[in-house]
Design an enzyme around this catalytic site. Structure first.
Site, PDB file in Angstrom:
ATOM      1  N   GLU A 178      -5.914  -6.880   6.858  1.00 55.22           N
ATOM      2  CA  GLU A 178      -5.161  -6.996   5.607  1.00 55.22           C
ATOM      3  C   GLU A 178      -3.957  -7.928   5.801  1.00 55.22           C
ATOM      4  O   GLU A 178      -3.267  -7.805   6.799  1.00 55.22           O
ATOM      5  CB  GLU A 178      -4.655  -5.616   5.145  1.00 55.22           C
ATOM      6  CG  GLU A 178      -4.090  -5.671   3.737  1.00 55.22           C
ATOM      7  CD  GLU A 178      -3.540  -4.324   3.243  1.00 55.22           C
ATOM      8  OE1 GLU A 178      -3.243  -3.462   4.074  1.00 55.22           O
ATOM      9  OE2 GLU A 178      -3.408  -4.188   2.024  1.00 55.22           O
ATOM     10  N   ASN A 323      -7.824   1.180   7.510  1.00 58.06           N
ATOM     11  CA  ASN A 323      -9.254   0.866   7.545  1.00 58.06           C
ATOM     12  C   ASN A 323     -10.049   2.129   7.205  1.00 58.06           C
ATOM     13  O   ASN A 323      -9.795   3.200   7.745  1.00 58.06           O
ATOM     14  CB  ASN A 323      -9.641   0.386   8.945  1.00 58.06           C
ATOM     15  CG  ASN A 323      -8.634  -0.593   9.503  1.00 58.06           C
ATOM     16  OD1 ASN A 323      -8.475  -1.679   8.976  1.00 58.06           O
ATOM     17  ND2 ASN A 323      -7.919  -0.188  10.550  1.00 58.06           N
ATOM     18  N   GLU A 356      -1.684   6.852   5.394  1.00 53.34           N
ATOM     19  CA  GLU A 356      -2.950   6.140   5.613  1.00 53.34           C
ATOM     20  C   GLU A 356      -4.138   6.927   5.060  1.00 53.34           C
ATOM     21  O   GLU A 356      -5.111   6.342   4.580  1.00 53.34           O
ATOM     22  CB  GLU A 356      -3.159   5.848   7.104  1.00 53.34           C
ATOM     23  CG  GLU A 356      -2.044   5.030   7.760  1.00 53.34           C
ATOM     24  CD  GLU A 356      -1.718   3.737   7.039  1.00 53.34           C
ATOM     25  OE1 GLU A 356      -2.591   3.208   6.313  1.00 53.34           O
ATOM     26  OE2 GLU A 356      -0.582   3.251   7.177  1.00 53.34           O
TER      27      GLU A 356
HETATM   28 ZN   LIG Z   1       0.089   1.565   3.072  1.00 55.09          ZN
END
Ligand SMILES: [Zn+2]
Length: 902
Positions: A178, A323, A356
């Protein structure tokens, strides 16, 4: 993505302003490349302006096979991409960067091969695959082979070196894609709206673990490499449909601690072999999050497993990445090592994972259509991380952190260089720069305000509807507002639009406050709070949701629209117009109203204590009111306040101490005041951890030691010295959660002999995190000559590739100009130490503590050398520096006057 928190460093005072933006710079450049090394400044790498790849083909499935050569830092790969060509074209255009595509063929639905001519455009980061006879609409497979390079900073496929458990140097590989680096791994359609399924297979040594988004489907022997080492081919199961930036691959000498969650999803922590129980705390937290989010989002986590993969080293750009099914986190923020992990780091192990894992839904399952809406991912995950942490650990008082988030965002948002939450992104550089406090913390603050406006239940119903409607797809900001409004939050879209599409901070002024017949009447106006345009008229208007409270009674909701409002509330007494501190605005009271609040402060809720002190001090620093009353407000935070509120108060004294730099008597008086107010709390907590400590108490102890040590409290400084001497006979004498706090005090006041001793300790330490921390502390001395030695050390091989940039940044705290001059003199070499995504903002970080005129000229000259799309972070640093210089004398004068008079 989580941004770096740098918890390992003892707490830094805010000094002159609240926030340091984090954002990136030039992308995807191999530092080894001669072209890059030459420019080292951000180079051009753009998304096609105002859009995306030409819409020549739409991918549905990728099959990718990779064979890394970690020693040579290269890899070879093959790809097969199923695509639909919507209309006749003569070529298909994909993204590729740094790769060299060797051969490509188009396979028609009937199996007929069509050779493709390859042309790569390094600037546009594309590869054009042309068929001389044209390509008719239809379904095809594109097959090809290519070679690539392995980076040594966290970008694309990258290597991290560390000392293994066996004492030998070890290399592990990971990926970081990213926003736009998957194209360094494989040619593909590298934009978030091109969702597809992925099959990945990799060839790695037989004795290494390979991890990807999905569990392993099969393993088979794959011969041996040139050194005679046996290899295996690992094939992973097919992913769900997802965006390219979420693909992950990691391999190394790893172990995996796992458990089945109550939701039937296997949770695992993958870490360097020998980590053992250090992964236990993170695993338990991770396992709890999946069922919690299943319930909150109303859509079950769709993958069979979720791993969090610990990598050694660090990045200047991020600390963890979402991810899908295989989160990556730098190990300092994931593993719990009793020798080094601070209470703050333990908290981050929880909050980073909560962030996350929230992304597994918000970002991974439902993805923004384009980077303009990055905040949908990041603001939401930041808001959710606080909510989840508060759910699992109510005694941590996580929601109090929302005040610091608001202040960090306002620290950027008060200047003309700010941007709206929703902003147009054209280039990779701009996408990297979008990872800042506006996207994260202003996003979180505005969402918290909107949740309060909608009500918790309606808000959650709206989120559930949004998830159900867009799962496995893409969305825009408006989709979220529509869903929440449809769930019952009438009027939400107008407020949300005001706060997300225009930049800046509303200032709500209490023009007058009248108590009569048992009722209080408030006349309010709305203006804009700024740091660099105070006194200028603002035309910006927001619909501001207010929660006003009189005399501590429950708050009353209302909306300030069109710039003014009159409220009549029951009761008389101290008035708060942002009770609960959930509104994203500043509140300017009348002098009498503020005096009432000073007296009332000890009895207010902790969030109001913390929020009011921050709000009123910042209004004074900006020049909206004198500093005396806000300082009295700060001094009225009670000695037995909530630990987080206390920590914030003592840190503010530390920041004021630095603002008086150059005024020895003023600093002495300020230090005496801070000690009188806060030393007793440290005495109560004691210097050493206790089994009964709550996490906020453990954190407060660390903050008090660092802050009181920073301002030179003799008892704390002597204790640090005593403990440092103990290292002579026992190298582990300082091990434990306070290690970095004690070393920070030593390093700040270090003599050359003490600095040498620290350097030896760093060199001898074999723990990845502890070693890196010690090296970084070498950048902390006030002594300029030692600062120079630290800078020189950073350019040697000793600290390790990802630690050196942190040493230079540490020097910049006390010696900003010295560090910046060093950067200018060694620009290529220093930028090579920073991951590509963090380069432009790294310079902003070096300038964050500058406070002299010479730096204005130097920064301005440096900015001129940058391409237009990389100048913003330097401009931000400049406006803030100028503002610090403009208010410095006034703030010092008013502080000293207050100290004398109170
Ligand atoms: Zn974030």
């Amino acid at each position: 993505m989580s941004r770096p928190h740098r918890p390992h460093r003892p707490h830094r005072p805010h000094r002159h302003f609240a926030a340091l933006a984090l954002a990136g710079s030039a992308l995807c450049l191999f530092v080894a490349s001669p072209v890059l090394a030459d420019s080292a400044a951000p180079s051009v790498s753009t998304f096609p302006v105002d859009g995306t790849l030409p819409h020549t083909a739409i991918p549905s499935h990728y099959a990718i096979a990779i064979r890394p050569d970690p020693k040579a830092l290269t890899f070879t790969g093959t790809f097969a991409i199923d695509v639909d060509v919507p209309q006749a074209t003569d070529a298909v255009v994909l993204n590729a960067a740094v790769l060299k595509v060797g051969k490509a063929t188009l396979i028609a639905a009937d199996g007929r091969p069509i050779p493709l001519a390859i042309s790569q455009d390094a600037t546009a980061q594309t590869v054009r695959l042309a068929a001389p006879g044209g390509i008719a609409p239809g379904h095809y497979r594109i097959e090809g082979r290519y070679t690539g390079q392995i980076d040594t900073q966290a970008d694309g496929l990258f290597a991290l070196d560390y000392t293994g458990n066996d004492g030998k140097p070890t290399r592990a590989l990971f990926t970081q894609f990213e926003p736009g680096s998957a194209r360094q791994f494989v040619p593909l359609f590298d934009e978030p709206s091109y969702k597809a399924t992925f099959d990945l297979s990799v060839v790695v040594p037989q004795d290494r673990m390979a991890v990807s988004n999905m569990p392993v489907a099969s393993e088979e022997p794959a011969g041996q490499n040139a050194a005679g080492r046996r290899l295996k081919k690992v094939t992973f199961r097919t992913t769900p449909k997802m965006a390219s930036y979420l693909l992950f691959f990691g391999t190394g000498d790893f172990e995996r601690l796992s458990k089945m969650t109550s939701a039937g999803v296997e949770a695992g922590i993958v870490s360097p072999r020998g980590s053992g129980e250090q992964a236990r705390f993170a695993l338990n937290e991770l396992a709890g999050l999946i069922p919690y989010y299943n319930d909150y989002f109303g859509v079950n986590y769709p993958l069979p497993k979720i791993d969090n993969v610990a990598g050694p080293g660090q990045s200047e750009f991020f600390s963890a990445m979402e991810n899908w099914g295989a989160i990556f986190t730098f190990q300092r923020d994931l593993l719990d090592d009793p020798k080094t992990t601070s209470p703050q780091s333990r908290e981050i192990i929880e909050t980073d994972q909560a962030h996350e894992v929230a992304h597994q839904w918000f970002g991974d399952l439902v993805t923004m259509a384009w980077w303009d809406d990055l905040w949908l991912n990041e603001g939401f995950a930041s808001w959710m991380e606080t909510k989840a942490t508060d759910h699992f650990h109510p005694d941590w008082f996580a929601t109090l952190s929302r005040v610091s988030g608001r202040e960090a965002a306002m620290g950027l948002d008060a200047f003309r260089t700010t941007h709206p939450i929703v902003q147009h992104v054209r280039t990779v550089d701009e996408a990297n720069q979008a990872f800042d406090a506006i996207t994260y913390q202003k996003g979180e603050a505005v969402l918290a305000m909107l949740e309060a406006y909608a009500g918790e239940g309606i808000w959650r119903d709206g989120i559930r509807a949004y998830m159900a409607a867009h799962k496995f797809g893409n969305s825009h900001t408006a989709d979220l507002w529509n869903a929440v409004e449809a769930a019952g939050a009438r009027g939400l879209t107008t407020i949300a639009t005001d706060f997300t599409t225009q930049p800046g901070i509303p200032l709500v002024r209490v023009v007058d406050e009248v108590c009569a017949n048992g009722k209080t009447t408030l006349r309010l106006t709305q203006d804009e709070f700024t740091r660099d345009r105070v006194g200028e008229a603002s035309v910006r208007r927001w619909q501001v949701p207010l929660l006003a409270s009189v005399g501590g009674a429950g708050p009353v909701r209302s909306i300030l629209a069109n710039g003014k409002a009159t409220l009549t509330l029951d009761g008389c007494g101290p008035v708060e117009i942002n009770a609960g501190q959930l509104g994203y605005y500043r509140s300017l009271y009348t002098p009498a109203g503020l005096t009432d609040l000073i007296a009332a402060l000890p009895h207010l809720a902790p969030i109001d204590q913390r929020g009011l002190v921050a709000d009123q001090l910042e209004l004074a620093y900006a020049g909206y009111q004198p500093l005396a009353a806000p300082l009295s407000l700060l001094a009225s935070v009670p000695g037995d306040a909530n630990a987080r509120v206390a920590g914030d108060a003592v840190t503010r004294f530390e920041g004021l101490y630095d603002r008086l730099d150059g005024n020895a008597s003023g600093q002495a008086a300020l230090a005496a005041r801070a000690v009188a107010l806060w030393k007793q709390r440290l005495d109560t907590l004691g210097y050493d951890p206790r089994p009964t400590d709550t996490l906020p108490d453990a954190n407060l102890r660390a903050t008090l030691i660092s802050a009181l040590g920073h301002i030179g409290e003799p008892g704390v400084v002597a204790e640090a010295g005593r403990r440092f001497v103990a290292l002579d006979s026992d190298a582990h004498a300082l091990d434990g959660p306070l290690k970095q706090n004690w070393i920070g005090i030593i390093a700040r006041n270090a003599s050359p002999a003490e600095w040498d001793k620290l350097a030896r300790l760093a060199q001898a330490n074999t723990s990845t995190v502890a070693r890196s921390d010690l090296f970084e502390q070498l950048g902390g001395p006030r002594d300029e000559a030692l600062g120079r030695r630290a800078l020189d050390l950073a350019l040697t091989d000793k600290p390790g590739k990802t630690t050196s940039a942190a040493i230079i940044a540490a020097v910049a705290v006390e010696h900003s100009e010295l560090a910046f001059d060093f950067f200018l003199a060694h620009r290529d070499a220093v930028l090579a130490l920073v991951d590509a995504s963090g380069r432009t903002t790294y310079v902003e970080r070096l300038a964050a503590h500058a406070d002299n005129d010479a730096m204005v000229a130097k920064l301005s000259a440096y900015r001129q050398t940058l391409p237009a799309d990389a100048q913003k972070p330097v401009e931000r640093a400049l406006v803030r520096l100028k503002n610090r210089l403009a208010v410095k004398e006034r703030v010092a004068r008013e502080t000293v006057a207050w100290l004398k008079g109170n």
